[in-house]
Design an enzyme around this catalytic site. Structure first.
Site, PDB file in Angstrom:
ATOM      1  N   ALA A  82       0.869  -1.184   0.000  1.00 41.23           N
ATOM      2  CA  ALA A  82       0.000   0.000   0.000  1.00 41.23           C
ATOM      3  C   ALA A  82       0.902   1.229   0.000  1.00 41.23           C
ATOM      4  O   ALA A  82       2.079   1.150   0.394  1.00 41.23           O
ATOM      5  CB  ALA A  82      -0.891  -0.018   1.235  1.00 41.23           C
ATOM      6  N   GLY A  84       0.568  -4.996   0.898  1.00 46.23           N
ATOM      7  CA  GLY A  84      -0.679  -5.052   0.134  1.00 46.23           C
ATOM      8  C   GLY A  84      -0.519  -5.800  -1.181  1.00 46.23           C
ATOM      9  O   GLY A  84      -1.495  -6.326  -1.721  1.00 46.23           O
ATOM     10  N   GLU A 105      -0.882  -9.331  -0.250  1.00 48.60           N
ATOM     11  CA  GLU A 105      -2.298  -9.523   0.093  1.00 48.60           C
ATOM     12  C   GLU A 105      -3.168  -9.608  -1.165  1.00 48.60           C
ATOM     13  O   GLU A 105      -4.121 -10.382  -1.224  1.00 48.60           O
ATOM     14  CB  GLU A 105      -2.770  -8.384   1.009  1.00 48.60           C
ATOM     15  CG  GLU A 105      -2.115  -8.453   2.380  1.00 48.60           C
ATOM     16  CD  GLU A 105      -2.415  -7.235   3.231  1.00 48.60           C
ATOM     17  OE1 GLU A 105      -1.978  -6.121   2.857  1.00 48.60           O
ATOM     18  OE2 GLU A 105      -3.094  -7.375   4.248  1.00 48.60           O
ATOM     19  N   GLU A 108       4.887  -4.899   7.092  1.00 50.13           N
ATOM     20  CA  GLU A 108       4.195  -3.805   7.798  1.00 50.13           C
ATOM     21  C   GLU A 108       4.728  -3.573   9.207  1.00 50.13           C
ATOM     22  O   GLU A 108       4.779  -2.445   9.695  1.00 50.13           O
ATOM     23  CB  GLU A 108       2.680  -4.095   7.876  1.00 50.13           C
ATOM     24  CG  GLU A 108       1.948  -3.978   6.547  1.00 50.13           C
ATOM     25  CD  GLU A 108       1.930  -5.261   5.736  1.00 50.13           C
ATOM     26  OE1 GLU A 108       2.723  -6.185   6.039  1.00 50.13           O
ATOM     27  OE2 GLU A 108       1.126  -5.345   4.792  1.00 50.13           O
TER      28      GLU A 108
HETATM   29  N1  COA Z   1       4.533   3.069  -1.050  1.00 53.79           N
HETATM   30  C1  COA Z   1       4.902   4.188  -1.688  1.00 53.79           C
HETATM   31  N2  COA Z   1       6.016   4.282  -2.426  1.00 53.79           N
HETATM   32  C2  COA Z   1       6.793   3.205  -2.504  1.00 53.79           C
HETATM   33  C3  COA Z   1       6.472   2.007  -1.866  1.00 53.79           C
HETATM   34  C4  COA Z   1       5.273   1.960  -1.113  1.00 53.79           C
HETATM   35  N3  COA Z   1       4.867   0.842  -0.489  1.00 53.79           N
HETATM   36  N4  COA Z   1       7.443   1.096  -2.126  1.00 53.79           N
HETATM   37  C5  COA Z   1       8.325   1.719  -2.921  1.00 53.79           C
HETATM   38  N5  COA Z   1       7.943   2.992  -3.151  1.00 53.79           N
HETATM   39  C6  COA Z   1       8.629   3.995  -3.946  1.00 53.79           C
HETATM   40  C7  COA Z   1       9.824   4.597  -3.209  1.00 53.79           C
HETATM   41  O1  COA Z   1       9.407   5.606  -2.332  1.00 53.79           O
HETATM   42  C8  COA Z   1      10.654   5.102  -4.367  1.00 53.79           C
HETATM   43  O2  COA Z   1      10.099   6.302  -4.808  1.00 53.79           O
HETATM   44  P1  COA Z   1      11.083   7.562  -5.153  1.00 53.79           P
HETATM   45  O3  COA Z   1      11.925   7.068  -6.303  1.00 53.79           O
HETATM   46  O4  COA Z   1      10.134   8.652  -5.518  1.00 53.79           O
HETATM   47  O5  COA Z   1      11.887   7.809  -3.925  1.00 53.79           O
HETATM   48  C9  COA Z   1      10.401   4.069  -5.453  1.00 53.79           C
HETATM   49  O6  COA Z   1       9.193   3.411  -5.094  1.00 53.79           O
HETATM   50  C10 COA Z   1      11.503   3.026  -5.551  1.00 53.79           C
HETATM   51  O7  COA Z   1      11.665   2.440  -4.258  1.00 53.79           O
HETATM   52  P2  COA Z   1      13.059   2.456  -3.453  1.00 53.79           P
HETATM   53  O8  COA Z   1      12.744   2.322  -2.009  1.00 53.79           O
HETATM   54  O9  COA Z   1      13.890   3.629  -3.843  1.00 53.79           O
HETATM   55  O10 COA Z   1      13.729   1.144  -4.039  1.00 53.79           O
HETATM   56  P3  COA Z   1      14.765   0.186  -3.280  1.00 53.79           P
HETATM   57  O11 COA Z   1      15.302  -0.704  -4.320  1.00 53.79           O
HETATM   58  O12 COA Z   1      15.733   0.974  -2.489  1.00 53.79           O
HETATM   59  O13 COA Z   1      13.865  -0.655  -2.248  1.00 53.79           O
HETATM   60  C11 COA Z   1      11.940  -1.865  -1.509  1.00 53.79           C
HETATM   61  C12 COA Z   1      12.814  -1.467  -2.705  1.00 53.79           C
HETATM   62  C13 COA Z   1      10.712  -2.624  -2.029  1.00 53.79           C
HETATM   63  C14 COA Z   1      12.749  -2.773  -0.574  1.00 53.79           C
HETATM   64  C15 COA Z   1      11.510  -0.598  -0.754  1.00 53.79           C
HETATM   65  O14 COA Z   1      10.945   0.313  -1.710  1.00 53.79           O
HETATM   66  C16 COA Z   1      10.493  -0.836   0.328  1.00 53.79           C
HETATM   67  O15 COA Z   1      10.843  -1.313   1.385  1.00 53.79           O
HETATM   68  N6  COA Z   1       9.214  -0.464   0.067  1.00 53.79           N
HETATM   69  C17 COA Z   1       8.175  -0.537   1.033  1.00 53.79           C
HETATM   70  C18 COA Z   1       7.731  -1.960   1.260  1.00 53.79           C
HETATM   71  C19 COA Z   1       6.681  -2.010   2.338  1.00 53.79           C
HETATM   72  O16 COA Z   1       6.935  -1.750   3.488  1.00 53.79           O
HETATM   73  N7  COA Z   1       5.460  -2.343   1.939  1.00 53.79           N
HETATM   74  C20 COA Z   1       4.367  -2.474   2.831  1.00 53.79           C
HETATM   75  C21 COA Z   1       3.629  -1.209   2.912  1.00 53.79           C
HETATM   76  S1  COA Z   1       2.191  -1.433   3.961  1.00 53.79           S
END
Ligand code: COA
Length: 258
Positions: free
Chosen positions: A66, A111, A114, A134
């Protein structure tokens, strides 16, 4: 809504391909994506595909969760509505009459996992990473993850994944039954397309009954579930496809289903 569509739906040979296209945010589910998924699955009820495939665009992710930027601003009341909204959408996907296949690659987190769990079958590319992270944000899964994960992988593994927030590989996910099949990354779309076409070629009414009964099994005791099965078994006998399928076998010919 404004701006470009973040969800696309292409229909080909009775298979609907629902594609989330927000790769710059790793296809994170923001309110616009949720709204468009609601619309697409609403419209698909009338278009009646025989199989649905859900996937994400871009090299890196199916869906990375999400939208954290939107959640950061939510009050507890808004968070509850957001959770219920996602849950209702995912119930609708789960209860869609035809089978729904999640084709996941890269990150399938929060999400995103999910969403995959609400689908009937999960096919993963070997580069997929799955998890419910989360807990690391100080929250818990809110789109049905705690409930569906437990039903798919059992209580112990569900607790481990939700408590630890760990990401696991596609192979590890296959071992615990979190995904149904793992394929080389370059083959994901063709394997899923072949599977979707195979299912779309089955007698649709029987397939719908099979899906409904298998879904019902998740909420029923064995005896009630078997009664439900007998009702659905009888319903298939009221459909012309069963006459055709049974007769075609006896006449040693290919069945022609409706
Ligand atoms: N919501 C909003 N934006 C997200 C996102 C999310 N769940 N997951 C990734 N993004 C965005 C990042 O903010 C980034 O945006 P930006 O380029 O404008 O800064 C872009 O997607 C790329 O992600 P980034 O974090 O830079 O890539 P990474 O390779 O360093 O890491 C992940 C990849 C998936 C490990 C990391 O993005 C992450 O941990 N995301 C969240 C996962 C999460 O907690 N999901 C559950 C949410 S309830």
């Amino acid at each position: 809504m404004g701006g470009d569509a973040l969800v696309r739906c292409d229909m080909e040979d009775h298979v609907a391909h629902v594609v989330i296209q927000r790769p710059q945010a790793l296809n994170a589910l923001n309110l616009q994506v949720l709204t468009e998924l609601e619309q697409v699955f609403g419209e698909l009820q009338d278009r009646a595909p025989r199989c649905v495939v859900v996937r994400g665009t871009g090299e890196r992710a199916f869906v990375a969760g999400a939208d954290i930027g939107e959640m950061e601003k939510m009050t507890p009341t808004e968070a509850r509505s957001f959770s219920r909204r996602g849950q209702i959408l995912f119930h609708n996907i789960e209860e869609f009459p035809a089978p729904v296949i999640a084709a996941i690659h890269g990150y399938a987190l929060g999400g995103g996992l999910e969403l995959a769990l609400a689908c009937d079958l999960i096919v993963a590319s070997d580069d997929a990473q799955l998890g419910q992270p989360e807990i690391n944000l100080g929250i818990i899964p809110g789109f049905g993850g705690t409930q569906r994960l437990l039903r798919r992988v059992g209580p112990g593994m569900a607790r481990y994944l939700v408590f630890s927030g760990s990401r696991i590989s596609a192979e590890a996910a296959l071992r615990i039954g979190l995904v149904d099949r793992v394929v080389p990354a370059g083959d994901l779309l063709s394997v899923v397309d072949t599977l979707a076409r195979e299912l779309a070629g089955k007698p649709a009414f029987a397939l719908q009954q099979a899906k409904a009964v298998l879904r019902a099994a998740e909420h029923m005791d064995l005896r009630s579930g078997c009664e439900r099965e007998a009702d659905a078994f009888a319903l298939t006998f009221a459909h012309p496809d069963s006459r055709e399928g049974l007769r075609a076998f006896l006449e040693k010919r290919q069945a022609k289903f409706a």
